[in-house]
Design a protein around this motif. Structure first.
Motif, short mmCIF file in Angstrom:
data_model
loop_
_atom_site.label_atom_id
_atom_site.label_comp_id
_atom_site.label_asym_id
_atom_site.label_seq_id
_atom_site.Cartn_x
_atom_site.Cartn_y
_atom_site.Cartn_z
N ILE A 74 39.95 43.20 35.18
CA ILE A 74 41.11 42.31 34.94
C ILE A 74 41.66 42.47 33.53
N LYS A 78 45.49 43.78 32.67
CA LYS A 78 46.44 43.05 31.84
C LYS A 78 47.02 43.95 30.76
N LEU A 93 51.99 38.02 35.03
CA LEU A 93 51.14 37.91 33.85
C LEU A 93 51.34 36.56 33.15
N LYS A 95 51.95 33.75 34.60
CA LYS A 95 51.19 32.77 35.39
C LYS A 95 49.70 32.87 35.11
N ALA A 96 49.22 34.09 34.89
CA ALA A 96 47.78 34.33 34.78
C ALA A 96 47.14 33.58 33.63
N ASP A 97 47.90 33.29 32.57
CA ASP A 97 47.33 32.66 31.38
C ASP A 97 46.78 31.26 31.64
N GLN A 99 45.71 30.05 34.86
CA GLN A 99 45.16 29.94 36.20
C GLN A 99 43.64 29.87 36.20
N LEU A 104 43.66 33.29 39.49
CA LEU A 104 43.74 34.47 38.62
C LEU A 104 43.40 35.73 39.40
N THR A 107 46.37 36.60 41.57
CA THR A 107 47.46 37.13 40.75
C THR A 107 47.19 38.57 40.34
N MET A 108 45.95 38.85 39.92
CA MET A 108 45.64 40.20 39.45
C MET A 108 45.56 41.20 40.61
#
Length: 227
Positions: A74, A78, A93, A95-97, A99, A104, A107-108
């Motif tokens: 992951i 990123k 990306l 959103k990932a911060d 989650q 996460l 998303t990834m």
């Protein structure tokens, strides 16, 4: 034997002794998913056996995805994704911060599909983009919380699943006590998973493909090859 503390070692020994015969049968006769688990039902009620089988198939790599996905892959995804100028990837990306683990992971997985998209197969560029955006549904579909596992095999529910190949179904929303099930709709087969997060569910699905010697869905061939 039925699985129990007393029978566990004997069952593992029997699975080990039948490994060569089982692999030859699966590779040469191409049994269905249902036929495989009818012949070897202990894979269903002793999930650790699937890890053992995968370990023998891959020279001891049964926990590599679990160990590397969150801590190594992951962060690298990123870094690579930050170099991309595509708006879809940048929005993921962002959103990932904020989650949690399951969100996460999801998303990834989407980011990975964008970075390793399905082959266009002669489609137009627009068609390829559409394929990228929908490919994740061939990995994971969502149904409402409270949906029964058996109902996933009804004709109406199977019609909503994208892939004829096995895929994950999340009963409930990510991060809210979702139950994960592997559904092979072509074989009318559903396997509830004994996992509590999406990372472990993806790991189990990948091992399921190897155990049953199944072809990866073309929409995810690049991603599954990466795994």
């Amino acid at each position: 034997m039925r699985p129990s503390t007393e029978n566990s070692s004997s069952i593992k020994n029997a699975i080990d002794q039948t490994f060569s015969y089982r692999r030859k049968w699966i590779m040469t006769k191409s049994p269905t998913v249902r036929e495989i688990f009818k012949e070897y039902p202990r894979f269903l009620d002793m999930p650790s056996l699937m890890d053992i089988e995968f370990s023998k198939l891959t020279d001891g790599k049964e926990d590599m995805f679990i160990r590397k996905w969150e801590g190594t892959i992951i962060p690298k995804l990123k870094e690579i994704a930050l170099l991309e100028k595509k708006m879809d990837i940048r929005q993921l990306l962002e959103k990932a911060d904020s989650q949690d683990d399951d969100e996460l992971c999801y998303t990834m997985l989407k980011v990975l599909i964008h970075l390793l998209p399905p082959m266009p197969s002669g489609r137009s560029a627009a068609g390829s983009k559409c394929c990228v955006n929908s490919a994740v549904s061939y990995l994971l579909e969502f149904v409402p919380a409270g949906t029964s596992v058996i109902s996933l095999l009804t004709e109406s529910m199977k019609g909503s699943l994208k892939s004829g190949q096995p895929q994950l179904v999340s009963i409930g929303s990510l991060g809210h006590g979702a139950q994960y099930v592997i559904v092979a709709k072509n074989d009318s087969f559903a396997l509830p998973l004994d996992v509590d997060n999406l990372t472990c569910a993806v790991d189990r699905l990948f091992k399921f493909y190897w155990l049953c010697n199944l072809q990866y869905p073309c929409q995810l061939s690049s991603v599954f090859s990466f795994f």
